[in-house]
Design a protein around this motif. Structure first.
Motif, PDB file in Angstrom:
ATOM      1  N   ASP A   1       0.855  -1.192   0.000  1.00 36.72           N
ATOM      2  CA  ASP A   1       0.000   0.000   0.000  1.00 36.72           C
ATOM      3  C   ASP A   1       0.895   1.248   0.000  1.00 36.72           C
ATOM      4  OD1 ASP A   1      -1.835   1.983   0.362  1.00 36.72           O
ATOM      5  OD2 ASP A   1      -2.641   1.218   2.265  1.00 36.72           O
ATOM      6  N   PHE A   2       0.903   1.975  -1.132  1.00 35.82           N
ATOM      7  CA  PHE A   2       1.792   3.127  -1.254  1.00 35.82           C
ATOM      8  C   PHE A   2       1.140   4.426  -0.794  1.00 35.82           C
ATOM      9  CE2 PHE A   2       3.914   0.017  -3.794  1.00 35.82           C
ATOM     10  CZ  PHE A   2       5.258   0.320  -3.690  1.00 35.82           C
ATOM     11  N   SER A   3       0.032   4.315  -0.050  1.00 35.20           N
ATOM     12  CA  SER A   3      -0.552   5.519   0.552  1.00 35.20           C
ATOM     13  C   SER A   3       0.174   5.899   1.835  1.00 35.20           C
ATOM     14  CB  SER A   3      -2.047   5.314   0.823  1.00 35.20           C
ATOM     15  OG  SER A   3      -2.254   4.314   1.818  1.00 35.20           O
ATOM     16  N   HIS A   4       1.109   5.087   2.283  1.00 37.31           N
ATOM     17  CA  HIS A   4       2.006   5.452   3.383  1.00 37.31           C
ATOM     18  C   HIS A   4       3.445   5.362   2.860  1.00 37.31           C
ATOM     19  CE1 HIS A   4       3.244   1.266   4.005  1.00 37.31           C
ATOM     20  NE2 HIS A   4       1.958   0.921   3.998  1.00 37.31           N
ATOM     21  N   PRO A   5       4.395   6.016   3.492  1.00 44.21           N
ATOM     22  CA  PRO A   5       5.756   6.103   2.926  1.00 44.21           C
ATOM     23  C   PRO A   5       6.607   4.860   3.122  1.00 44.21           C
ATOM     24  CG  PRO A   5       5.679   7.278   5.011  1.00 44.21           C
ATOM     25  CD  PRO A   5       4.261   6.835   4.712  1.00 44.21           C
ATOM     26  N   PHE A   6       6.167   3.932   3.951  1.00 41.48           N
ATOM     27  CA  PHE A   6       7.018   2.793   4.291  1.00 41.48           C
ATOM     28  C   PHE A   6       7.135   1.786   3.151  1.00 41.48           C
ATOM     29  CE2 PHE A   6       4.788   3.940   8.405  1.00 41.48           C
ATOM     30  CZ  PHE A   6       5.759   4.869   8.768  1.00 41.48           C
ATOM     31  N   ALA A   7       6.098   1.672   2.335  1.00 41.79           N
ATOM     32  CA  ALA A   7       6.160   0.743   1.207  1.00 41.79           C
ATOM     33  C   ALA A   7       7.244   1.168   0.222  1.00 41.79           C
ATOM     34  CB  ALA A   7       4.795   0.680   0.512  1.00 41.79           C
TER      35      ALA A   7
ATOM     36  N   ALA B   1       5.034  17.257   3.602  1.00 43.80           N
ATOM     37  CA  ALA B   1       4.864  16.059   2.771  1.00 43.80           C
ATOM     38  C   ALA B   1       3.990  15.021   3.465  1.00 43.80           C
ATOM     39  CB  ALA B   1       6.225  15.470   2.432  1.00 43.80           C
ATOM     40  N   SER B   2       4.119  14.938   4.776  1.00 44.27           N
ATOM     41  CA  SER B   2       3.347  13.930   5.516  1.00 44.27           C
ATOM     42  C   SER B   2       1.859  14.224   5.496  1.00 44.27           C
ATOM     43  CB  SER B   2       3.852  13.842   6.953  1.00 44.27           C
ATOM     44  OG  SER B   2       3.572  15.045   7.659  1.00 44.27           O
ATOM     45  N   TYR B   3       1.495  15.502   5.396  1.00 47.69           N
ATOM     46  CA  TYR B   3       0.074  15.847   5.362  1.00 47.69           C
ATOM     47  C   TYR B   3      -0.601  15.321   4.097  1.00 47.69           C
ATOM     48  CZ  TYR B   3      -0.098  18.814   9.511  1.00 47.69           C
ATOM     49  OH  TYR B   3      -0.099  19.267  10.808  1.00 47.69           O
ATOM     50  N   ARG B   4       0.193  15.159   3.035  1.00 46.68           N
ATOM     51  CA  ARG B   4      -0.387  14.702   1.762  1.00 46.68           C
ATOM     52  C   ARG B   4      -0.648  13.196   1.742  1.00 46.68           C
ATOM     53  NH1 ARG B   4       3.564  18.423  -0.192  1.00 46.68           N
ATOM     54  NH2 ARG B   4       4.965  16.709  -0.760  1.00 46.68           N
ATOM     55  N   LEU B   5      -0.179  12.469   2.753  1.00 45.59           N
ATOM     56  CA  LEU B   5      -0.389  11.021   2.831  1.00 45.59           C
ATOM     57  C   LEU B   5      -1.585  10.747   3.737  1.00 45.59           C
ATOM     58  CD1 LEU B   5       3.345   9.995   3.273  1.00 45.59           C
ATOM     59  CD2 LEU B   5       1.985   9.853   1.182  1.00 45.59           C
ATOM     60  N   ASP B   6      -2.641  10.212   3.150  1.00 50.14           N
ATOM     61  CA  ASP B   6      -3.904  10.068   3.899  1.00 50.14           C
ATOM     62  C   ASP B   6      -4.107   8.678   4.510  1.00 50.14           C
ATOM     63  OD1 ASP B   6      -4.271   8.655   1.612  1.00 50.14           O
ATOM     64  OD2 ASP B   6      -6.111   9.674   0.957  1.00 50.14           O
TER      65      ASP B   6
ATOM     66  N   GLN C   1      -1.261   8.488   9.681  1.00 50.72           N
ATOM     67  CA  GLN C   1      -1.722   9.700  10.347  1.00 50.72           C
ATOM     68  C   GLN C   1      -1.850   9.494  11.860  1.00 50.72           C
ATOM     69  OE1 GLN C   1      -1.996  12.720   9.048  1.00 50.72           O
ATOM     70  NE2 GLN C   1      -1.293  11.869   7.072  1.00 50.72           N
ATOM     71  N   SER C   2      -2.225   8.280  12.284  1.00 50.43           N
ATOM     72  CA  SER C   2      -2.269   7.979  13.716  1.00 50.43           C
ATOM     73  C   SER C   2      -0.877   8.038  14.327  1.00 50.43           C
ATOM     74  CB  SER C   2      -2.887   6.595  13.950  1.00 50.43           C
ATOM     75  OG  SER C   2      -4.235   6.556  13.541  1.00 50.43           O
TER      76      SER C   2
END
Length: 523
Positions: free
Chosen positions: A68-74, A89-94, A99-100
């Motif tokens: 899942d590339f909606s978070h930066p870890f992938a 940049a982190s705000y753009r990742l939903d 976000q938690s």
């Protein structure tokens, strides 16, 4: 420099003292926070499948799908390169989990994402460093930082190897336990095959089910046609259970008159009813520590069914005329040839009692559907006859087996035993049973009615009934005629025992007893 070395040694000692991976990661993240002045530090563990990152310290949701590339870890795992992530940049990742994580870190201005790998190149997880000052080179370039990362990765691998060893030992133990259990089941099935005879797949399955049922305390309901060996199955459940040293109390619910069945089960005190000149212990009490086998449970009166249900729920009962409850620790096995579900729909059997009885249902296939068992059963009955009489035939011929296989055995294994024993009597000792000594005449092949009883006895069109000159056993001939009359009457009334019994001037239970005795199948 000496201060940094001293600090590094203390941190290293603390890491090496951790005995579990969760403790190691918790200690390491606290060390990074305190040593480098971080707002927060997180450790994400990559699972064995390589598909999911887990964060033990993060509440719901604490998992990140690596695809899942909606978070930066992938992306980080894909490139394998550490990187900085700004607040903007982190705000753009939903991604809700990401976000938690940011929320739990008080929304830092900058994050440093560091993939961790073992000496063999295996990816272990990701270290996340959070602080409010941009730029990470002042921390990541420090020898102390690089040394702690290297030691953390090494200890991480050590913990994984230790966990793998523990898991492998558990897996080995589980496998050995399964092998031992399988061997125990196999041996018990082999022992059971001496009495529950048959080489067919259906019988092999049944024996395995009996072994499993015996290892539990669940109530067992055995269903099958008359003569198929329900009592043998019940005996097997008892003898293979941990109650084998206790009593096995057998109650034939169809053979005991309704007026006596309750007192037989529950017992009674002296003077509880007319004729009770002394106290009597009931069968429920006698079964304490063992097995209670209720045969023909389908014939139990409705009024007694409700009382039995209460006993099964509490294991307590009150003898007739008694003031106090008694307790009995028994395992219940019941059997019937009747379709109890039809009885439930017809209102003659309680639905709740059925579910209580059938916690472990066992179904016995009729003999006509497992003809592969004919030879084994025939030889088994020959052996039993020979042991009892101290003489008998050597075996059974192939033509005789072919003759048997063409018969449908309405009386199942019990009928086969009768046929074999009669054939044993007519076969010279040491010889094999031949087809000509097999009496396969179906007593119920031709219906009898009130206007042709005489024809049945004397008429030329009634080969099923032997002529008087053929009769060698008057009692057997009388029973055969009685069985034929009962079968005809059951057919006449569509299998309704109550109507058939009334038409013959018999109590219903007497008729039920005769049906069992003569192996009369339901119409």
């Amino acid at each position: 420099m000496q201060m940094e070395l001293h600090t590094g040694i203390e941190l290293a000692v603390a890491l090496t003292r951790q005995t579990t991976l969760p403790d190691l990661l918790k200690t390491a993240t606290k060390q990074f926070e305190n040593t480098f002045g971080l707002n927060r530090c997180w450790a994400l563990e990559l699972d064995l499948s390589g598909r999911t990152l887990h964060c033990g310290d993060l509440t719901e949701p604490g998992e990140f799908d690596c695809g899942d590339f909606s978070h930066p870890f992938a992306h980080l795992l894909q490139t394998g390169q550490a990187r900085e992530l700004t607040r903007a940049a982190s705000y753009r990742l939903d991604h809700p989990g990401f976000q938690s994580l940011l929320e739990a870190s008080d929304r830092p201005k900058s994050l440093w994402l560091e993939p961790l790998k073992g000496d063999d190149g295996r990816t272990l997880g990701i270290l996340i460093l959070c602080r409010d000052e941009p730029g990470w080179n002042g921390i990541t370039a420090q020898p102390l930082y690089r040394g702690l990362l290297q030691l953390l990765a090494h200890q991480w691998v050590v913990q994984l190897q230790s966990r793998d060893q523990v898991w492998q030992r558990r897996l080995l133990k589980h496998s050995l336990d399964n092998l031992n259990d399988a061997e125990a089941v196999r041996q018990r099935c082999e022992n059971l095959a001496r009495t529950l005879v048959g080489s067919s797949e259906a019988m092999s399955r049944l024996r395995a089910q009996v072994v499993r049922a015996a290892s539990s305390q669940l109530s067992v309901l055995i269903q099958g046609e008359t003569g198929c060996g329900k009592d043998v199955v019940a005996r097997g459940v008892h003898e293979l259970s941990d109650r084998a040293k206790g009593p096995m109390v057998v109650v034939n619910c169809a053979a005991i008159p309704e007026s006596l069945l309750e007192s037989e089960l529950f017992g009674h005190t002296k003077g509880a009813f007319s004729g009770a000149d002394r106290a009597k212990e009931g069968l429920l009490a006698q079964a304490n520590g063992g097995t209670l086998f209720l045969d023909e449970i389908g014939d139990m009166p409705m009024a007694l069914q409700s009382k039995l249900l209460r006993v099964l729920e509490s294991r307590e009962f009150r003898p007739l005329g008694a003031q106090k409850e008694q307790r009995s620790d028994f395992r219940l096995v019941s059997a019937t040839h009747q379709p109890l579900r039809q009885g439930i729909e017809g209102g003659s059997f309680r639905r709740d009692l059925f579910y209580r009885l059938s916690q472990f249902p066992l179904q016995i296939m009729p003999l006509r559907e497992r003809l592969d068992d004919l030879e084994a059963l025939s030889r088994h009955f020959i052996r039993l006859y020979t042991e009892r009489e101290n003489t008998g035939p050597l075996g059974i011929s192939s033509p005789a087996l072919q003759t048997l296989s063409a018969y449908d055995f309405p009386g199942n294994a019990r009928e086969l035993r009768n046929i074999i024993e009669l054939a044993c009597l007519q076969t010279p000792a040491g010889d094999d049973i031949q087809p000509e000594v097999l009496r396969l005449t179906d007593l119920f092949a031709e219906p009898f009615s009130t206007h042709n009883y005489t024809c049945a006895l004397h008429g030329p069109d009634a080969p099923a009934m032997p002529g008087s000159y053929e009769i060698r056993d008057l009692k057997a001939a009388s029973q055969a005629f009685e069985a034929a009359v009962i079968q005809d009457r059951l057919r006449q009334y569509g299998g309704n025992r109550a109507q058939a019994a009334e038409s013959l001037g018999l109590p219903k239970r007497t008729l039920a007893h005769k049906c069992l005795k003569y192996q009369v199948a339901e119409a």
